[in-house]
Scaffold this active site. Structure first.
Site, mmCIF file in Angstrom:
data_model
loop_
_atom_site.group_PDB
_atom_site.id
_atom_site.type_symbol
_atom_site.label_atom_id
_atom_site.label_comp_id
_atom_site.label_asym_id
_atom_site.label_seq_id
_atom_site.Cartn_x
_atom_site.Cartn_y
_atom_site.Cartn_z
ATOM 1 N N SER A 1 1.373 -1.031 0.061
ATOM 2 C CA SER A 1 0.121 -0.226 -0.046
ATOM 3 C C SER A 1 0.798 0.955 0.504
ATOM 4 O O SER A 1 1.583 1.170 -0.966
ATOM 5 C CB SER A 1 -0.959 -0.336 1.306
ATOM 6 O OG SER A 1 -2.124 0.926 0.885
ATOM 7 N N ASP B 1 -9.002 -4.211 -5.758
ATOM 8 C CA ASP B 1 -8.629 -3.730 -4.676
ATOM 9 C C ASP B 1 -9.422 -1.743 -4.753
ATOM 10 O O ASP B 1 -9.639 -1.837 -5.038
ATOM 11 C CB ASP B 1 -7.148 -3.239 -4.630
ATOM 12 C CG ASP B 1 -5.929 -2.404 -3.705
ATOM 13 O OD1 ASP B 1 -6.372 -1.837 -3.068
ATOM 14 O OD2 ASP B 1 -5.232 -3.509 -3.411
ATOM 15 N N HIS C 1 -7.342 -5.363 -0.448
ATOM 16 C CA HIS C 1 -6.097 -4.578 -0.803
ATOM 17 C C HIS C 1 -5.415 -5.542 -0.500
ATOM 18 O O HIS C 1 -4.849 -5.637 0.307
ATOM 19 C CB HIS C 1 -6.925 -3.875 1.130
ATOM 20 C CG HIS C 1 -5.133 -2.676 0.905
ATOM 21 N ND1 HIS C 1 -5.047 -1.975 -0.317
ATOM 22 C CD2 HIS C 1 -5.148 -1.900 1.759
ATOM 23 C CE1 HIS C 1 -3.914 -0.922 -0.378
ATOM 24 N NE2 HIS C 1 -4.145 -1.343 1.295
#
Length: 517
Positions: free
Chosen positions: A238, A456, A486
């Site tokens: 991320s 995502d 995610h």
């Protein structure tokens, strides 16, 4: 006020509960080798110029890790230490700060050991020290040949963690309307942002100007030198992908094997990133609604109407607190991070429609790092401090009002919140931002594996291709997973896990554009 974090402890929990261990390494006929198998004792290559030997040659005093009020001490095999780093890299011989570091040595023996593998779990603001032991079960195959290493980035948790507000003040701010409907609500929303910034300036002092992604990337290279690694081997998730891209740009010759999963779009500015997340969460919500047999358009409108009713009349909960619109939206967001959490969203929405906000509030508290006693972690506060130092763009309320129809067109559920967030998040911030978009071009670096997931919600998969392109030809290599949630690694795809493991363990680079379905 809460921004939908690029990665939080709660989101990590959702992924880990849904995930599985990595598969065995494997290669394909279209894959090529890019290995740096130098042992960790090889002489370090050049790092940040001008750093004194007292920093680059420091010896870490590894010892038993201690628990904190936010996380218990990890089990046997984990060691912790404090790394000294410059407060200001422009003054490398000046004041220093301490960075909390954690490691577990490679389990396969010294002969098979590749070196250290650094992890950043994102946020920004997530604690690597508390998350790394928890994540070990996902990366077991990597642990055989790597020392697993993570840290709390500057301004986070045990590394001079920034706490701008106490628990009571945070809870009070949750009643501020993050989608103001009139002048009074807008004034209260912006005042809350100003007050937060002033409190951060008071508590963080000089540190407030030195917690940027660039600062942390330089910390990474200092850590590489102190750990004795010739190359940087790194796994970023991320926001950690943005950090990895910035590192590759600053130190392309030091890049070893970098894997970036759940990729932040480096070409997006503040408004672009907000639109990306609006699109990503709406896509995930559409997929969730389809899974329950609902028409996504009608289901989204039903949820949007529920949120409007909650905005006008917050829902009661079993604990006595009220569920505001912002808390309700946050509670909806959390289960979208992992398909395994979708049933909890169904139950929470059903209860809310019946007038009980308890389940949505519990989900929101999980996301906001609030425990049963009412104590909040520092993740969200650190996230805001770091991102507002990074982001130069400061949209005005006037500009935001004009853009709201664009956001609402993307999503009737998330658009209004994400639109207003661009104006409120860094409003009246006491320190200027550093860039519109991060520079990640890395000419001369070895291949970097970039992993995108088509489902995502927080980092839409288009960002993976853009990251690969901006890293440069011959550097960025994209791997796509057609999945939900995610992140991709450890989420149930043997194809993804084996490809990533093969790259990190053997230096086997997949063909750019490989797809795992």
């Amino acid at each position: 006020m809460t921004r939908f974090a690029r990665w939080t402890a709660a989101a990590a929990a959702a992924l880990l509960l849904a995930g599985c261990g990595g598969g065995s390494p494997s290669g394909g006929k279209n894959e090529e080798k890019n290995g740096d198998k130098a042992p960790s004792t090889a002489p370090p290559s050049g790092g940040s110029p001008g750093l004194p030997a007292s920093l680059t040659s420091q010896r870490l005093d590894w010892g038993r890790c201690k628990g904190t009020s936010d996380s218990p001490a990890p089990g046997k095999g984990w060691q912790c230490a404090t790394l000294k780093a410059p407060l200001d890299y422009a003054k490398p011989g000046g004041a220093t700060i301490g960075l909390a570091v954690i490691r577990s040595k490679a389990t396969g023996g010294q002969n098979k050991r590749i070196g250290s593998l650094l992890f950043n779990f994102g946020g920004p603001g997530g604690s690597g020290v508390s998350t790394m032991p928890w994540y070990e079960s996902i990366v077991g195959p990597l642990h055989q040949r790597y020392d697993l290493v993570s840290w709390d980035p500057r301004g986070v948790a045990a590394s001079e963690g920034v706490r701008c507000r106490g628990d009571k003040a945070i809870q009070a701010s949750e009643s501020v309307d993050s989608t103001p409907d009139d002048a009074a609500e807008e004034a209260a929303y912006l005042k809350d942002a100003t007050d937060f910034g002033k409190a951060c300036a008071k508590t963080a002092g000089k540190l407030l100007s030195h917690v940027s992604t660039t600062d942390t990337a330089r910390d990474m290279d200092l850590m590489r030198q102190v750990l004795g690694d010739r190359r940087m081997h790194y796994f970023g998730i991320s926001y950690g992908t943005e950090l990895g891209g910035v590192y590759a740009h600053l130190f392309p010759k030091n890049v070893g094997r970098l894997a970036l999963d759940a990729v932040v779009d480096p070409s997006a500015d503040t408004v672009g990133h907000a639109k990306n997340q609006t699109l990503g969460f709406q896509r995930a919500l559409d997929d969730y609604l389809k899974s329950t047999g609902q028409d996504p358009k009608q289901g989204s409108r039903k949820i949007a109407d529920l949120l409007k009713r909650i905005d006008a009349n917050p829902l009661p909960t079993s604990g006595g607190r009220k569920l505001s619109q912002t808390l309700a939206l946050t509670g909806i967001v959390l289960p979208l991070y992992s398909q395994e959490r979708w049933p909890s969203l169904t139950e929470a929405l059903k209860n809310a429609e019946g007038g009980d906000g308890s389940a949505l509030l519990a989900l929101a508290d999980n996301y906001n790092d609030r425990d049963a006693s009412g104590h909040y972690g520092t993740t969200t506060q650190s996230q805001r401090v770091i991102s507002c130092l990074d982001d130069k763009e400061r949209p005005t309320p006037e500009e935001t009002r004009k853009r709201l129809p664009e956001f609402e067109k993307i999503s009737p559920v998330f658009g209004d919140f994400m639109g207003w967030d661009t104006a409120g998040w860094c409003h009246d911030w006491p320190v200027a931002g550093q860039y519109d978009t991060p520079e990640v071009s890395a000419p001369g670096a070895g291949p970097v594996l970039v992993v995108g997931n088509t489902g995502d919600p927080a980092t839409p998969y288009e960002g993976a291709r853009r990251m690969a392109d901006e890293l440069g030809k011959g550097v960025g290599v994209e791997l796509t997973w057609k999945g939900e949630g995610h992140g991709a690694y450890g989420s149930g795809s043997d194809c993804v896990d084996s490809t990533v493991n093969s790259y990190l363990l053997d230096g086997t680079v997949p063909k750019d554009g490989k797809v795992c379905s």
